[in-house]
Scaffold this active site. Structure first.
Site, PDB file in Angstrom:
ATOM      1  CG  ASP A  71      -4.563 -23.023 -55.984  1.00  0.00           C
ATOM      2  OD1 ASP A  71      -5.347 -23.781 -55.680  1.00  0.00           O
ATOM      3  OD2 ASP A  71      -3.731 -22.073 -56.701  1.00  0.00           O
TER       4      ASP A  71
ATOM      5  CG  ASP B 249      -8.414 -17.841 -60.405  1.00  0.00           C
ATOM      6  OD1 ASP B 249      -7.379 -18.219 -59.602  1.00  0.00           O
ATOM      7  OD2 ASP B 249      -8.317 -18.871 -61.401  1.00  0.00           O
TER       8      ASP B 249
ATOM      9  CE  LYS C 120      -8.504 -25.072 -58.227  1.00  0.00           C
ATOM     10  NZ  LYS C 120      -7.658 -24.261 -57.591  1.00  0.00           N
ATOM     11  CG  HIS C 121     -11.032 -22.249 -62.399  1.00  0.00           C
ATOM     12  ND1 HIS C 121     -10.372 -23.370 -62.756  1.00  0.00           N
ATOM     13  CD2 HIS C 121      -9.605 -21.757 -61.678  1.00  0.00           C
ATOM     14  CE1 HIS C 121      -9.173 -24.104 -62.245  1.00  0.00           C
ATOM     15  NE2 HIS C 121      -8.836 -22.266 -61.646  1.00  0.00           N
TER      16      HIS C 121
ATOM     17  NE  ARG D 264      -4.902 -26.395 -61.791  1.00  0.00           N
ATOM     18  CZ  ARG D 264      -4.931 -25.466 -62.310  1.00  0.00           C
ATOM     19  NH1 ARG D 264      -4.749 -24.131 -63.043  1.00  0.00           N
ATOM     20  NH2 ARG D 264      -5.745 -24.637 -61.424  1.00  0.00           N
TER      21      ARG D 264
ATOM     22  CG  HIS E 202      -1.995 -17.607 -64.441  1.00  0.00           C
ATOM     23  ND1 HIS E 202      -2.728 -18.809 -64.599  1.00  0.00           N
ATOM     24  CD2 HIS E 202      -2.256 -17.848 -63.190  1.00  0.00           C
ATOM     25  CE1 HIS E 202      -2.953 -19.779 -63.008  1.00  0.00           C
ATOM     26  NE2 HIS E 202      -3.067 -18.933 -61.868  1.00  0.00           N
TER      27      HIS E 202
ATOM     28  NE  ARG F  84      -0.082 -22.778 -55.046  1.00  0.00           N
ATOM     29  CZ  ARG F  84       0.526 -22.661 -56.166  1.00  0.00           C
ATOM     30  NH1 ARG F  84       1.520 -23.890 -56.037  1.00  0.00           N
ATOM     31  NH2 ARG F  84      -0.798 -22.407 -56.911  1.00  0.00           N
TER      32      ARG F  84
END
Length: 495
Positions: free
Chosen positions: A75, A260, A175-176, A145, A188, A83
């Site tokens: 990601d 996801d 995405k998404h 984002r 989330h 990351r």
């Protein structure tokens, strides 16, 4: 639930092939290597798995020694979501900054350089870019984002990003789907709902995905969102009308569909990950992403067994599972046979900083004199969303300290933030750093208090710049990546 043998029969192998699990540690655990031998074809990496580029390259080599065509996913959006550089902050400014510059060639170059670095470490699938149109400025999870709130802008930059990333030999995962931008809830934590009608969705949300498909995106990630105009009953990840009828049928997409993270509460708290995974594959998904929070062999075994049981009970067609597994293998073949180009010149290595500098929007109340003495940096810190995480540093303090040694900093939240910051600053010039001031009333109130006492305060907005510029100097960075902080610090210190 019945546990099935972990042998190599076709059904069991296919059930393993469609999983994209994570794991803990910076080396591959024995259970993961064993599952790769049994049919697992993908692995997801997170910040917890990465200590350095050298360590990451050794880890991916360890995985490939077990299965040479393994899909190693990450990601790595750049910007706030990193990351590779989880402990330092990203060398790339992120989508919102790229959208603010609006130079598609720059976006392509940034994505290529990111892809080059990922490929050099053995990563060949990136869960990026975000093609969400940030139509709701109160969105708590997308924000910077996204490339922006303009559909056409998002579409052209999504296509440029896909092209750049894949030209470096790394598969893009756009995405998404069908678009997470018009939500006020973080998936989330709960299930968001978008109540736009089908015509709005077609014109606004779907346009960037059409552009990504036209650019050849190798993967698309589904969103855990309920869109009643498309399916009143199930979230997109579990919806045949969304994944099969719309994405495959109407949009003509033929690549890999990835879910996801199934451990996200929008799915886990309503369907459970086993039931959710079965429904997702039945709806048209090809790969089940799980591992952001659940990262062990027990999870892999449970999901494998749930898929096998669903086929044996007739709930999931064996042909659908086989088709999904074949799409995973098809992408693995593409990554294994795509030549990775060498770096094209040294100039690309600082392309992220170049982009961050170009993205700045600087507003001065009067001619601004750069600072020559070390200031006090007051970071007004909101709670980080899970996608970003709270382990990645942000702000301008570290970069200002490099340019103006002796710079001090403090982090503040809540009603008492301004008073505490003023007390700590003393006579030093104050630099106030915020993220999404428009979404946090306490933050706006803190700036009011700060400016009434210290009108020479410099303000750096590192989120979506919706609030009006104010302060002696206002710098909008369009993101909180390390390079965004550096670009802002250069302006403040006159570099």
């Amino acid at each position: 639930m019945t546990t099935f043998a972990s042998g190599t029969d076709t059904l069991t192998r296919d059930a393993l092939t469609v999983l994209q699990p994570g794991f803990t540690g910076t080396t591959a655990p024995d259970w993961l290597l064993r599952r790769l031998g049994e049919g697992l074809a993908s692995v997801g990496l997170f910040g917890r798995n990465i200590a350095s580029p050298e360590q990451l390259a050794a880890l991916t080599a360890q995985l490939r020694a077990e299965r040479d065509d393994v899909l190693v996913a990450i990601d790595e959006e750049g910007g706030d979501v990193t990351r590779l550089e989880v402990r330092t902050g990203s060398s790339f400014p992120g989508n919102h900054a790229l959208g603010a510059v609006d130079d598609v060639e720059l976006t392509r170059e940034v994505a290529f350089e990111m892809g080059r670095r990922l490929a050099a470490c053995g990563v060949n699938l990136n869960w990026a870019p975000s093609a969400d149109v940030n139509s709701n400025p109160s969105n708590p999870v997308i924000g910077v984002r996204s490339f922006g709130a303009d559909t056409a802008l998002v579409a052209r930059h999504t296509a440029a990003y896909v092209t750049g990333l894949q030209s470096a030999g790394v598969a893009a995962c756009t995405k998404h789907f069908p678009g997470h931008g018009d939500t006020a809830v973080d998936s989330h934590h709960a299930l968001p709902r978008i109540d736009a009608d089908a015509s709005v969705l077609a014109e606004r949300e779907l346009s960037p995905f059409r552009a990504a498909i036209a650019a050849g995106t190798r993967a698309v990630m589904s969103a855990h969102i309920l869109v009643p105009a498309l399916d009143p009953d199930r979230p997109a990840t579990l919806s045949r009308p969304v994944l099969t009828d719309l994405l495959r049928g109407e949009l003509g997409y033929t690549g890999l569909i990835v879910t996801d993270g199934m451990e996200m509460q929008a799915i886990a708290a309503t369907y459970g990950i086993e039931r959710g995974s079965v429904l997702a594959i039945a709806a048209g998904a090809d790969a089940i992403c799980v591992g952001g929070g659940l990262a062990d062999d027990e999870t892999v075994r449970r999901l494998r067994d749930a898929l096998v049981a669903a086929v044996r009970s007739g709930e999931l067609a064996e042909a659908r599972l086989a088709e999904a597994a074949e799409r995973v293998r098809e992408l693995a073949r593409w990554t294994a046979t795509t030549a990775v180009p060498a770096a094209e010149g040294e100039g690309r290595k600082d392309i992220g900083l170049v982009a961050a500098r170009r993205a700045l929007r600087v507003t001065a109340a009067s001619p601004f004199t750069p600072l020559t003495e070390a200031p006090f940096v007051a970071a007004f810190t909101p709670v980080a969303n899970i996608a970003v995480g709270d382990e990645t540093p942000w702000g301008v303090a570290a970069e200002l300290a490099r340019l103006l040694p002796g710079t001090q900093t403090g982090s503040y939240t809540g009603e008492d933030a301004a008073r505490a910051a003023l007390e700590a600053a003393g006579s030093r010039r104050v630099v106030a750093v915020v993220r999404d001031e428009h979404r946090h009333p306490w933050m706006a109130a803190a700036l009011d208090t700060l400016l009434s006492s210290r009108p020479d305060t410099i303000i750096v907005e590192m989120g979506v710049p919706q609030a009006s510029p104010r302060g002696a100097l206002h710098i909008a960075t369009y993101g909180a990546a390390r390079v965004c902080g550096r670009a802002a610090a250069e302006v403040i210190a006159g570099e």
